[in-house]
Design an enzyme around this catalytic site. Sequence first.
Site, PDB file in Angstrom:
ATOM      1  N   ASP A  79     -13.784 -25.659  26.576  1.00  0.00           N
ATOM      2  CA  ASP A  79     -12.578 -25.467  27.383  1.00  0.00           C
ATOM      3  C   ASP A  79     -11.741 -26.740  27.491  1.00  0.00           C
ATOM      4  O   ASP A  79     -10.516 -26.679  27.490  1.00  0.00           O
ATOM      5  CB  ASP A  79     -12.953 -24.972  28.777  1.00  0.00           C
ATOM      6  N   GLY A  80     -12.377 -27.894  27.558  1.00  0.00           N
ATOM      7  CA  GLY A  80     -11.641 -29.155  27.631  1.00  0.00           C
ATOM      8  C   GLY A  80     -10.834 -29.410  26.374  1.00  0.00           C
ATOM      9  O   GLY A  80      -9.695 -29.893  26.432  1.00  0.00           O
TER      10      GLY A  80
END
Length: 82
Positions: free
Chosen positions: A44-45
């Site tokens: 997700d980052g």
Amino acid sequence: MLDAGWKLLAVPALRQVLAGLRVSVVSPAVLARRSGVLISMGGDGTLLGAAQWAAPLKKPVLSVNLGGLGFMTAVGPSALGQ
């Protein structure tokens, strides 16, 4: 993809991983500007980082989850062959 006439671009953090392949290494800003679509491979980052560069240019981002959870990532690596 290269056989289909695509040109592959990558950010400097991937330089060693992609050594020997026909990939141009460019800054994230240049990558976002020159790409029709950004493919984010990570978690997700990584997706949030790609979205930061893509959103102002209204470029789509396909996110491939290589992490454990992936609440925002679209597909897993097994879906790439489909």
